[in-house]
Write a protein that holds these residues in place. Structure first.
Motif: not given
Length: 626
Positions: A487-490, A498-505, A537-542
């Motif tokens: 989705f980064k290109t769009e 566009l921001v991504l945040n992952n909560g685990l290794t 902005s749009i931010e997604f993750g867990y």
């Protein structure tokens, strides 16, 4: 004297038992010898009690003195009057009263005349017997005679009055005699011993001893009436005498009592058998009776339901309106009908239909109300379910109509693009760049149509319960990073961060879930965010929370009105939003996401403010494999 003389008390009780037994034996044989012998013995009692009351008082304790004549013989005489009134008739009772009063008056005059003899001349006394008895205060005897007459009349009136409120014979006799003997003790003490220094002691002693004898004699006389005088009256109209023979009190009482018992027995049998609750009230609406079925429906006991207690079982939301309606109907003397709810102690709700009609006496005056309550809970639940299904069907029809209208637009738009661009490709003068542009646009329109068709197929499978869950090892971080790059290109084209945040290794992020459905949920949410966000902005993750992973997609888009937060997860709802929000799409993406999250044992929800943006959340169980 500091202790109680139990020896004297036992003698008094034995004397009372002898006196009561003598009266009852003579009363029992009245059918053979008549009542004359009983009258004679009671007259003799008057002589003895006059003698004892004027000469002998025994100390039972420091504060208690008892005269056996006044406490035993006089009390037994009054009980005899009541016994004759109950088992014979009022006329015979009156004769006995007159006989006792006349006997006392004669005794008074005889004692007075004998005293005049003793005082006026020398008396010859060969046996040296004391003549103190003849110096008895005659005034006291006259006072006692008057009180005896009042006591006897009070017995009849008080017994009749008590009988209206008590059905148990023992309590009718006991209450009557306690009241009469208490009146006698107070009246006689104040009228005869008012000038004595220890008048308070005499009054106290008289009250205690006569109340005790009232209890003692009530037990004996009640046992006699219940077990030895059980004859029932049978009306006989075969002779002239019988036709004009008026019923005695005993006969009227027994006939009426039997009729009442039979009526009550039949009434209670009927009220216990009927499958509805029955209640009875006074003319003012106060409840006086409820049957067992009423108690079962309401959850209250019969005692708790009396007066206004039944209102405690009514649902708080219905209580005030029902109370006002019920008492308004009672004031207006009209029939009452109402539907309301009972809230039982276990928290269950029972719907009932209550109906009541006035009850009239022979003068057409309303004396109360008789009513029923019928459990209509199943009917109410059925009605509510029908209304729910009706509303759901209407909503479904409305949404489907909106969906079809939107589908015609959504499918026609890319189809028109494909057809139009295909026509343009036929132009012979197109250069390579133009041809490539047209082909890219055709591909974009085709992808859009494919997505719409795919969503329709997915929702159809969900509706027909044809979707299966396939669990496998999934690296969550890899999936989120793939979607980020996809989705980064769009987002770059729209100028959105566009921001991504992952909560685990990477090692912790391997879990057991359905990869396809997880990707479909997260893809739908990110696509929605891009669709409704023009800038920002749009931010997604867990994040890891307890035993689940909580995913989020946060945007700075147009937001969702508060009244639409729940509705957006319904099928085709996007087509139902106003023109401002009705962008391209079938309006079923969030419905699919909600269904898939449910299949993965998770939850989905949204926080949003209009014109401020939205944050979608969903959870899936965290089952790490590494």
């Amino acid at each position: 004297m500091d202790t109680i003389n139990f020896y004297q008390i036992s003698i008094f009780l034995f004397q009372g038992l002898v006196v009561a037994s003598l009266i009852l034996v003579l009363f029992r044989i009245r059918t053979i010898m008549g009542l004359g012998l009983l009258f004679t013995v009671l007259g003799l009692f008057q002589f003895i009690q006059v003698f004892l009351a004027s000469t002998l008082y025994f100390e039972i304790s420091e504060y208690l003195v008892i005269s056996p004549g006044s406490s035993i013989l006089f009390s037994a005489t009054l009980f005899a009057v009541l016994l004759i009134y109950i088992k014979e008739d009022a006329i015979t009772a009156r004769k006995l009263i007159y006989a006792l009063v006349i006997t006392n008056i004669v005794l008074c005059f005889l004692l007075l005349s004998f005293r005049l003899n003793i005082e006026g001349a020398y008396s010859y006394n060969p046996f040296d017997i004391s003549t103190e008895f003849f110096y008895t205060n005659v005034f006291v005897l006259f006072v006692g005679t008057g009180i005896l007459f009042v006591d006897s009349i009070l017995i009849i009136f008080i017994f009749e009055f008590i009988s209206k409120y008590f059905t148990t014979l023992f309590f009718r006799i006991l209450i009557t005699m306690i009241l009469v003997l208490s009146f006698d003790a107070i009246s006689f003490s104040l009228g005869s011993f008012w000038y004595f220094d220890d008048m308070a002691r005499i009054l106290y002693s008289g009250l205690i001893s006569k109340i005790f004898m009232a209890i003692f004699f009530s037990i004996i006389f009640t046992l006699y009436i219940k077990f030895f005088e059980k004859e029932t009256y049978h009306a006989n109209y075969l002779t002239f005498k019988d036709v004009y023979h008026s019923l005695t009190y005993k006969q009227k009482f027994e006939v009426a009592e039997k009729a009442i018992q039979l009526t009550e027995s039949r009434y209670h049998t009927l009220t216990n058998l009927v499958p509805v609750g029955i209640f009875m009230t006074l003319a003012d609406g106060k409840t006086t009776f409820v049957n067992p079925k009423w108690c079962t429906i309401s959850g209250l006991s019969q005692e708790e339901a009396l007066n206004d207690g039944w209102l405690d079982a009514v649902h708080p939301e219905d209580r005030q309106k029902l109370k006002e309606g019920w008492y308004d109907d009672a004031d207006k003397r009209k029939n009452s009908d109402a539907e309301y709810r009972f809230l039982k102690p276990d928290g269950s709700v029972i719907w009932v239909l209550g109906q009541a009609i006035p009850e009239y006496n022979d003068k057409q005056q309303i004396i109360g109300y008789v009513g029923t309550i019928t459990d209509i809970t199943e009917i109410k639940l059925y009605e509510q379910e029908l209304n729910r299904l009706k509303e759901k069907a209407e909503e479904s029809d409305r949404l489907k109509s909106a969906f079809l209208a939107n589908m015609s637009h959504e499918i026609r738009t890319p189809m028109n693009g494909i057809l139009g661009l295909a026509e343009l490709l036929k132009e012979p003068k197109l250069n390579g760049d133009e041809q490539q542009l047209y082909l890219d646009l055709i591909k974009e329109s085709g992808d859009r149509m494919l997505n719409i068709i795919k969503d329709i197929i997915d929702i159809s499978k969900i509706e027909s319960d044809q979707v299966n869950v396939f669990m496998s090892e999934v690296n969550i971080n890899e999936q989120t990073e793939y979607l980020y790059n996809f989705f980064k290109t769009e987002t770059d084209k729209k100028g959105i961060t566009l921001v991504l945040n992952n909560g685990l290794t990477a090692k912790e992020a391997i879990i057991n879930t359905d990869k396809e459905k997880f990707n479909a949920v997260l893809t739908n949410l990110v696509k929605n965010a891009i669709k409704y966000t023009k800038e920002g902005s749009i931010e997604f993750g867990y994040v890891h929370k307890d035993e689940s992973l909580q995913f989020y997609v946060k945007d700075t888009g147009i937001g969702i009105p508060k009244n639409r937060l729940e509705a957006i997860f319904d099928r085709f709802v996007q087509a139902d939003i106003g023109d401002r929000y009705a962008l391209e799409g079938a309006g079923i993406g969030l419905s699919i996401a909600k269904a898939y999250v449910g299949m993965l044992d998770g939850k989905i929800w949204v926080d949003s403010k209009k014109d401020k943006g939205s944050t979608f959340y969903f959870t899936i169980p965290y089952t790490p494999l590494a």
